[in-house]
Design a protein around this motif. Structure first.
Motif, PDB file in Angstrom:
ATOM      1  N   TRP A   1       0.821  -1.207   0.000  1.00 26.01           N
ATOM      2  CA  TRP A   1       0.000   0.000   0.000  1.00 26.01           C
ATOM      3  C   TRP A   1       0.858   1.262   0.000  1.00 26.01           C
ATOM      4  O   TRP A   1       0.590   2.208  -0.772  1.00 26.01           O
ATOM      5  CB  TRP A   1      -0.918  -0.007   1.217  1.00 26.01           C
ATOM      6  CG  TRP A   1      -1.635   1.294   1.443  1.00 26.01           C
ATOM      7  CD1 TRP A   1      -2.496   1.919   0.583  1.00 26.01           C
ATOM      8  CD2 TRP A   1      -1.533   2.136   2.597  1.00 26.01           C
ATOM      9  NE1 TRP A   1      -2.941   3.098   1.129  1.00 26.01           N
ATOM     10  CE2 TRP A   1      -2.369   3.258   2.367  1.00 26.01           C
ATOM     11  CE3 TRP A   1      -0.840   2.045   3.801  1.00 26.01           C
ATOM     12  CZ2 TRP A   1      -2.513   4.272   3.300  1.00 26.01           C
ATOM     13  CZ3 TRP A   1      -0.981   3.051   4.731  1.00 26.01           C
ATOM     14  CH2 TRP A   1      -1.801   4.163   4.486  1.00 26.01           C
ATOM     15  N   LEU A   2       1.892   1.287   0.823  1.00 22.90           N
ATOM     16  CA  LEU A   2       2.746   2.478   0.913  1.00 22.90           C
ATOM     17  C   LEU A   2       3.446   2.761  -0.416  1.00 22.90           C
ATOM     18  O   LEU A   2       3.520   3.922  -0.846  1.00 22.90           O
ATOM     19  CB  LEU A   2       3.772   2.303   2.032  1.00 22.90           C
ATOM     20  CG  LEU A   2       3.219   2.329   3.463  1.00 22.90           C
ATOM     21  CD1 LEU A   2       4.330   2.002   4.463  1.00 22.90           C
ATOM     22  CD2 LEU A   2       2.603   3.692   3.768  1.00 22.90           C
ATOM     23  N   GLN A   3       3.977   1.726  -1.078  1.00 26.29           N
ATOM     24  CA  GLN A   3       4.682   1.980  -2.336  1.00 26.29           C
ATOM     25  C   GLN A   3       3.716   2.454  -3.422  1.00 26.29           C
ATOM     26  O   GLN A   3       4.063   3.296  -4.256  1.00 26.29           O
ATOM     27  CB  GLN A   3       5.462   0.741  -2.795  1.00 26.29           C
ATOM     28  CG  GLN A   3       4.654  -0.508  -3.071  1.00 26.29           C
ATOM     29  CD  GLN A   3       4.014  -0.544  -4.441  1.00 26.29           C
ATOM     30  OE1 GLN A   3       4.553   0.024  -5.388  1.00 26.29           O
ATOM     31  NE2 GLN A   3       2.845  -1.175  -4.559  1.00 26.29           N
ATOM     32  N   ALA A   4       2.494   1.910  -3.397  1.00 26.13           N
ATOM     33  CA  ALA A   4       1.519   2.347  -4.406  1.00 26.13           C
ATOM     34  C   ALA A   4       1.049   3.767  -4.124  1.00 26.13           C
ATOM     35  O   ALA A   4       0.922   4.587  -5.042  1.00 26.13           O
ATOM     36  CB  ALA A   4       0.330   1.383  -4.427  1.00 26.13           C
ATOM     37  N   ALA A   5       0.790   4.070  -2.843  1.00 26.74           N
ATOM     38  CA  ALA A   5       0.339   5.416  -2.484  1.00 26.74           C
ATOM     39  C   ALA A   5       1.414   6.462  -2.758  1.00 26.74           C
ATOM     40  O   ALA A   5       1.109   7.607  -3.119  1.00 26.74           O
ATOM     41  CB  ALA A   5      -0.065   5.445  -1.007  1.00 26.74           C
ATOM     42  N   ALA A   6       2.692   6.060  -2.595  1.00 22.53           N
ATOM     43  CA  ALA A   6       3.800   6.994  -2.842  1.00 22.53           C
ATOM     44  C   ALA A   6       4.132   7.128  -4.322  1.00 22.53           C
ATOM     45  O   ALA A   6       4.926   7.993  -4.703  1.00 22.53           O
ATOM     46  CB  ALA A   6       5.042   6.526  -2.084  1.00 22.53           C
ATOM     47  N   GLY A   7       3.536   6.275  -5.162  1.00 19.42           N
ATOM     48  CA  GLY A   7       3.790   6.349  -6.598  1.00 19.42           C
ATOM     49  C   GLY A   7       5.199   5.968  -6.994  1.00 19.42           C
ATOM     50  O   GLY A   7       5.773   6.568  -7.913  1.00 19.42           O
ATOM     51  N   LEU A   8       5.780   4.959  -6.352  1.00 18.01           N
ATOM     52  CA  LEU A   8       7.150   4.561  -6.665  1.00 18.01           C
ATOM     53  C   LEU A   8       7.289   4.028  -8.084  1.00 18.01           C
ATOM     54  O   LEU A   8       8.318   4.226  -8.730  1.00 18.01           O
ATOM     55  CB  LEU A   8       7.634   3.494  -5.673  1.00 18.01           C
ATOM     56  CG  LEU A   8       7.913   3.934  -4.240  1.00 18.01           C
ATOM     57  CD1 LEU A   8       8.432   2.757  -3.431  1.00 18.01           C
ATOM     58  CD2 LEU A   8       8.910   5.080  -4.213  1.00 18.01           C
ATOM     59  N   ASP A   9       6.269   3.300  -8.550  1.00 20.77           N
ATOM     60  CA  ASP A   9       6.300   2.725  -9.898  1.00 20.77           C
ATOM     61  C   ASP A   9       7.580   1.930 -10.149  1.00 20.77           C
ATOM     62  O   ASP A   9       8.243   2.071 -11.173  1.00 20.77           O
ATOM     63  CB  ASP A   9       6.158   3.816 -10.961  1.00 20.77           C
ATOM     64  CG  ASP A   9       4.756   4.412 -10.988  1.00 20.77           C
ATOM     65  OD1 ASP A   9       3.838   3.757 -10.468  1.00 20.77           O
ATOM     66  OD2 ASP A   9       4.599   5.526 -11.523  1.00 20.77           O
ATOM     67  N   SER A  10       7.936   1.079  -9.189  1.00 19.43           N
ATOM     68  CA  SER A  10       9.166   0.285  -9.285  1.00 19.43           C
ATOM     69  C   SER A  10       8.814  -1.191  -9.360  1.00 19.43           C
ATOM     70  O   SER A  10       8.306  -1.766  -8.384  1.00 19.43           O
ATOM     71  CB  SER A  10      10.072   0.556  -8.078  1.00 19.43           C
ATOM     72  OG  SER A  10      11.151  -0.350  -8.060  1.00 19.43           O
ATOM     73  N   VAL A  11       9.084  -1.817 -10.493  1.00 23.43           N
ATOM     74  CA  VAL A  11       8.838  -3.252 -10.635  1.00 23.43           C
ATOM     75  C   VAL A  11       9.730  -4.070  -9.701  1.00 23.43           C
ATOM     76  O   VAL A  11       9.251  -5.030  -9.078  1.00 23.43           O
ATOM     77  CB  VAL A  11       9.015  -3.684 -12.104  1.00 23.43           C
ATOM     78  CG1 VAL A  11       8.934  -5.206 -12.235  1.00 23.43           C
ATOM     79  CG2 VAL A  11       7.949  -3.037 -12.979  1.00 23.43           C
TER      80      VAL A  11
END
Length: 443
Positions: free
Chosen positions: A132-142
């Motif tokens: 959730w945190l990576q998606a909310a932060a918009g990391l866009d990292s595969v």
């Protein structure tokens, strides 16, 4: 003849029956079931408070876990625009799950299973929060997504053997089939409802929140596990380790107990040669294109789990079955025949009926294979048996994807599907005829 009893099973092929917990004894619903109740799902295990807590938590997480299962490939595809990367991510999660399921089975035999469930469910919840945190932060990292997926699947691999092995300590032997039917029905319902709910929620609340909902659902699981009784190794079992030697001993145990080995082989035969999901997109685009490719694809993927749910809802007769080996043999043969019928179907609606029938057969197979694993193995080996079971259940369909995809390209999708179904029937009947251990097993 293989007959499980309260104390032991014929040691020539099997082992001791389940050591039931303090709730063992006659159920309030042990009287004869008449009329429609003979067919309706047997809910007696829910009268056992500990099992009821474990099962109730599954209702929530069965749907929540599917939200993440949809969100991860969706996010990876949004980032890369490539289905290949979605496939690579699936493989990134498979290897940790396989390794940790085998090790987790040994760990489940060496420590309190309730404690292991607490640790692993906490780990799964933490990974959901990180998703959730990576998606909310918009990391866009595969790479970040693949690392989190690998960690999540590792925790799942550790969790599943302990969870499944605990059931035999929470219900008596006569209710194992009913308990497995209850659990399997909930999981199959999640396979249908979860993806549908994810598809409806993404346009409304966005993809990151799917991860958060899953994390919150896991809090319900943790609350239920906290309220379980302690499930340490049984008295007299002695101190154990959970290393390579113990994992190898699990495989030696399987080789010495033919009924266990045959239960695994039955699932391998059914799934590897008879699970045609890799050909669903091609069949939807070619054979059933006149019905609308999107509709056809959705129905093909949904039909088997829907059939499994229906099989679970009308599983009342499972509790009265004592010849568990014959139930597995019959279910796998029925699965193969239904898949062959699906391959020969030119009508989408006939194809869906055959796939739904296959789902019913798959539910019967799951219930009785699970009951055999719990009743034919001693408690100190149940975790390792469930670890192998987790690997077989997860790995078989992935091997089937490769096999059916290759066969479909060479012979055409319908011929590959029908041929695979007929091969399942032939192999299962041949195995049952050649090795009588599964035919003779009864509880």
């Amino acid at each position: 003849m293989y007959r499980a009893t309260r104390d032991r099973v014929d040691t020539s092929e099997s082992s001791t029956a389940p050591e039931a917990g303090p709730d063992d004894g006659p159920s309030p619903q042990d009287g004869p079931r008449r009329g429609w109740r003979r067919w309706a799902m047997d809910t007696r295990p829910l009268r056992r408070p500990a099992y009821r807590r474990l099962w109730s938590s599954t209702i929530v997480t069965a749907v929540g876990s599917q939200l993440t299962a949809v969100a991860v490939p969706k996010q990876i595809y949004d980032i890369t625009g490539s289905s290949a990367w979605v496939g690579y991510a699936s493989l990134a999660g498979l290897l940790p799950m396989v390794l940790f399921a085998l090790w987790g089975g040994a760990v489940a035999d060496a420590m309190d299973r309730r404690r292991l469930l607490l640790i692993t469910n906490t780990g799964i919840a933490v990974t959901s929060v990180l998703f959730w945190l990576q998606a909310a932060a918009g990391l866009d990292s595969v790479p970040v997504l693949m690392v989190l997926l690998a960690a999540q699947q590792a925790f799942f691999g550790l969790n599943a053997p302990a969870r499944n092995a605990s059931i035999a300590r929470l219900v008596p032997a006569t209710e194992l089939a009913a308990a497995n039917a209850l659990g399997s029905t909930v999981m199959q319902t999640g396979l249908v409802a979860g993806p549908l709910l994810a598809g409806a929620l993404i346009p409304v609340i966005g993809l990151p929140e799917l991860y958060l909902i899953d994390a919150l659902a896991l809090c319900v699981t943790l609350w239920a596990v906290v309220r379980l009784p302690a499930l340490p190794p049984l008295a007299g079992a002695g101190a154990r380790r959970a290393g390579v030697r113990e994992i190898a001993e699990g495989f030696r145990y399987i080789s010495r107990h033919k009924v266990l080995l045959l239960s695994f082989l039955a699932d391998v035969i059914a799934m590897v040669f008879g699970m045609p999901r890799a050909l669903f997109p091609q069949l939807a685009a070619e054979t059933y294109a006149s019905y609308g490719e999107g509709l056809a694809l959705g129905l093909l993927f949904a039909a088997i789990p829907i059939g499994a749910v229906l099989g679970g809802l009308f599983s009342g007769t499972f509790s009265r079955a004592r010849r568990h080996g014959w139930m597995v043999i019959g279910a796998v043969v029925a699965w193969g025949a239904a898949i062959a019928g699906f391959g020969l179907s030119g009508s989408l609606w006939v194809a869906v009926v055959f796939l739904a029938a296959a789902g019913v057969a798959d539910m019967v197979s799951m219930v009785f294979r699970g009951a055999i694993l719990l009743s034919a193995a001693t408690d100190e080996m149940r975790g390792r048996m469930q670890g192998v079971f987790t690997v077989v259940v997860a790995g078989g369909p992935r091997l089937a994807d490769v096999l059916h995809g290759t066969a479909g390209a060479a012979f055409g999708p319908r011929a590959a599907v029908a041929g695979g179904g007929l091969l399942v029937v032939a192999l299962m009947l041949g195995l049952a005829a050649a090795v009588p251990a599964l035919r003779r097993y009864r509880i």
